[in-house]
Design a protein around this motif. Structure first.
Motif, PDB file in Angstrom:
ATOM      1  N   ALA A   1      -9.444   9.079 -13.797  1.00 59.58           N
ATOM      2  CA  ALA A   1      -8.499   9.609 -12.546  1.00 59.58           C
ATOM      3  C   ALA A   1      -8.268  10.983 -12.298  1.00 59.58           C
ATOM      4  O   ALA A   1      -7.617  11.445 -11.375  1.00 59.58           O
ATOM      5  CB  ALA A   1      -7.184   8.949 -13.185  1.00 59.58           C
TER       6      ALA A   1
ATOM      7  N   GLU B   1      -4.846  14.544  -1.427  1.00 56.67           N
ATOM      8  CA  GLU B   1      -6.067  13.700  -2.972  1.00 56.67           C
ATOM      9  C   GLU B   1      -5.901  12.461  -3.927  1.00 56.67           C
ATOM     10  O   GLU B   1      -6.824  11.626  -3.798  1.00 56.67           O
ATOM     11  CB  GLU B   1      -6.196  15.090  -4.658  1.00 56.67           C
ATOM     12  CG  GLU B   1      -7.105  16.550  -3.810  1.00 56.67           C
ATOM     13  CD  GLU B   1      -8.714  16.099  -3.762  1.00 56.67           C
ATOM     14  OE1 GLU B   1      -9.182  15.169  -4.558  1.00 56.67           O
ATOM     15  OE2 GLU B   1      -8.438  15.878  -1.640  1.00 56.67           O
TER      16      GLU B   1
ATOM     17  N   GLU C   1      -4.148   9.760  -2.594  1.00 52.99           N
ATOM     18  CA  GLU C   1      -4.631   8.903  -1.732  1.00 52.99           C
ATOM     19  C   GLU C   1      -5.803   8.879  -0.670  1.00 52.99           C
ATOM     20  O   GLU C   1      -6.595   7.778  -1.045  1.00 52.99           O
ATOM     21  CB  GLU C   1      -3.944   9.145   0.083  1.00 52.99           C
ATOM     22  CG  GLU C   1      -2.664   8.959  -1.030  1.00 52.99           C
ATOM     23  CD  GLU C   1      -1.392   9.016   0.710  1.00 52.99           C
ATOM     24  OE1 GLU C   1      -2.088   9.447   1.467  1.00 52.99           O
ATOM     25  OE2 GLU C   1      -0.084   8.550   1.080  1.00 52.99           O
ATOM     26  N   ARG C   2      -6.610  10.027  -1.393  1.00 50.15           N
ATOM     27  CA  ARG C   2      -7.894   9.740  -1.231  1.00 50.15           C
ATOM     28  C   ARG C   2      -8.869   9.019  -1.932  1.00 50.15           C
ATOM     29  O   ARG C   2      -9.894   8.543  -1.522  1.00 50.15           O
ATOM     30  CB  ARG C   2      -8.199  11.374  -0.921  1.00 50.15           C
ATOM     31  CG  ARG C   2     -10.050  11.590  -1.004  1.00 50.15           C
ATOM     32  CD  ARG C   2     -10.454  12.892  -0.687  1.00 50.15           C
ATOM     33  NE  ARG C   2     -10.734  13.188  -1.867  1.00 50.15           N
ATOM     34  CZ  ARG C   2     -11.423  13.427  -2.979  1.00 50.15           C
ATOM     35  NH1 ARG C   2     -12.314  12.442  -3.166  1.00 50.15           N
ATOM     36  NH2 ARG C   2     -11.544  13.650  -4.025  1.00 50.15           N
ATOM     37  N   VAL C   3      -8.640   9.536  -3.661  1.00 47.55           N
ATOM     38  CA  VAL C   3      -9.587   8.606  -4.264  1.00 47.55           C
ATOM     39  C   VAL C   3      -8.931   7.173  -4.110  1.00 47.55           C
ATOM     40  O   VAL C   3      -8.762   6.656  -5.835  1.00 47.55           O
ATOM     41  CB  VAL C   3      -9.259   9.377  -5.406  1.00 47.55           C
ATOM     42  CG1 VAL C   3     -10.074  10.442  -5.163  1.00 47.55           C
ATOM     43  CG2 VAL C   3      -7.991   9.924  -5.966  1.00 47.55           C
ATOM     44  N   GLY C   4      -7.478   6.720  -3.761  1.00 47.21           N
ATOM     45  CA  GLY C   4      -7.361   5.458  -3.480  1.00 47.21           C
ATOM     46  C   GLY C   4      -5.857   5.264  -5.186  1.00 47.21           C
ATOM     47  O   GLY C   4      -5.927   3.877  -5.156  1.00 47.21           O
ATOM     48  N   PHE C   5      -4.594   5.966  -4.780  1.00 45.26           N
ATOM     49  CA  PHE C   5      -3.811   5.624  -5.295  1.00 45.26           C
ATOM     50  C   PHE C   5      -2.455   5.520  -4.292  1.00 45.26           C
ATOM     51  O   PHE C   5      -3.432   6.095  -3.163  1.00 45.26           O
ATOM     52  CB  PHE C   5      -3.394   7.199  -6.069  1.00 45.26           C
ATOM     53  CG  PHE C   5      -4.144   7.383  -7.522  1.00 45.26           C
ATOM     54  CD1 PHE C   5      -3.061   6.687  -8.400  1.00 45.26           C
ATOM     55  CD2 PHE C   5      -5.538   7.551  -8.012  1.00 45.26           C
ATOM     56  CE1 PHE C   5      -3.918   6.748 -10.045  1.00 45.26           C
ATOM     57  CE2 PHE C   5      -5.542   8.139  -9.333  1.00 45.26           C
ATOM     58  CZ  PHE C   5      -4.262   7.420 -10.253  1.00 45.26           C
ATOM     59  N   VAL C   6      -2.124   5.159  -4.567  1.00 46.83           N
ATOM     60  CA  VAL C   6      -0.637   4.293  -3.697  1.00 46.83           C
ATOM     61  C   VAL C   6       0.327   5.363  -3.717  1.00 46.83           C
ATOM     62  O   VAL C   6       0.884   5.330  -4.927  1.00 46.83           O
ATOM     63  CB  VAL C   6       0.013   3.254  -4.147  1.00 46.83           C
ATOM     64  CG1 VAL C   6       0.975   2.712  -3.125  1.00 46.83           C
ATOM     65  CG2 VAL C   6      -1.049   2.494  -3.360  1.00 46.83           C
TER      66      VAL C   6
ATOM     67  N   THR D   1      -2.831   3.268  -9.136  1.00 43.87           N
ATOM     68  CA  THR D   1      -3.220   2.116  -8.910  1.00 43.87           C
ATOM     69  C   THR D   1      -3.573   0.410  -9.588  1.00 43.87           C
ATOM     70  O   THR D   1      -2.469   0.710 -10.615  1.00 43.87           O
ATOM     71  CB  THR D   1      -5.252   3.319  -8.988  1.00 43.87           C
ATOM     72  OG1 THR D   1      -5.333   3.067 -10.376  1.00 43.87           O
ATOM     73  CG2 THR D   1      -5.188   4.307  -8.421  1.00 43.87           C
ATOM     74  N   GLU D   2      -4.094   0.289  -9.371  1.00 45.03           N
ATOM     75  CA  GLU D   2      -4.185  -1.422 -10.830  1.00 45.03           C
ATOM     76  C   GLU D   2      -4.378  -0.868 -11.868  1.00 45.03           C
ATOM     77  O   GLU D   2      -3.635  -1.711 -13.574  1.00 45.03           O
ATOM     78  CB  GLU D   2      -5.224  -2.112 -10.614  1.00 45.03           C
ATOM     79  CG  GLU D   2      -5.212  -2.552  -9.313  1.00 45.03           C
ATOM     80  CD  GLU D   2      -6.736  -4.352  -8.057  1.00 45.03           C
ATOM     81  OE1 GLU D   2      -6.831  -4.442  -9.140  1.00 45.03           O
ATOM     82  OE2 GLU D   2      -6.270  -4.709  -7.419  1.00 45.03           O
TER      83      GLU D   2
END
Length: 137
Positions: A33, A75, A77-82, A109-110
């Motif tokens: 991450a 960045e 958000e780009r890699v999938g974080f809320v 993220t999850e």
């Protein structure tokens, strides 16, 4: 140097030196991450274990702290974080005068959480940012 600023730098030194103290390695999830995001400017940050159990590094920049936080928001958000909106709070000295502000960004993220924290002191040119990732249970 004020006691508050000294405490801040002592905490940062702990973060940056944690790997040397044998606290343990970052987990694969935490390191992944941390390394998935492009760090601000040309910084090549190496994640180190943090005493809290998180993984991270520090970055010092003379640039606008809000711009640095915006970079990390984008960045993450780009890699999938809320990402939640950045939170700011005043820093107050012992006499009750506002001497700066903190700025914190949280993301999830999850499998991981991330935070970017800054302490912005009035009259100081550079700001230290601490970027942390942590594996969720």
């Amino acid at each position: 140097m004020s006691a508050r600023r000294s405490a801040w730098f002592a905490a940062l030194a702990t973060i940056l030196m944690a790997g040397c103290l044998g606290i343990g390695p970052c987990s694969e999830t935490e390191a992944f991450a941390f390394n998935a995001i492009r760090h601000y400017g040309d910084a090549e940050l190496v994640p180190e274990p943090h005493p809290s159990g998180a993984c991270g590094a520090g970055l010092v920049s003379g640039d606008d702290p809000d711009a640095v936080i915006e970079h990390y928001r984008s960045e993450l958000e780009r890699v999938g974080f809320v990402v939640t909106p950045p939170e700011s709070a005043p820093i107050v000295d012992g006499a009750g005068a506002v001497v700066g502000r903190t700025l914190t960004l949280w993301a999830t993220t999850e499998t991981a959480t991330a935070s970017v924290n800054a302490e912005i002191l009035d009259g100081q040119g550079d700001t230290t940012f601490v970027i942390l990732t942590n594996e969720t249970d």
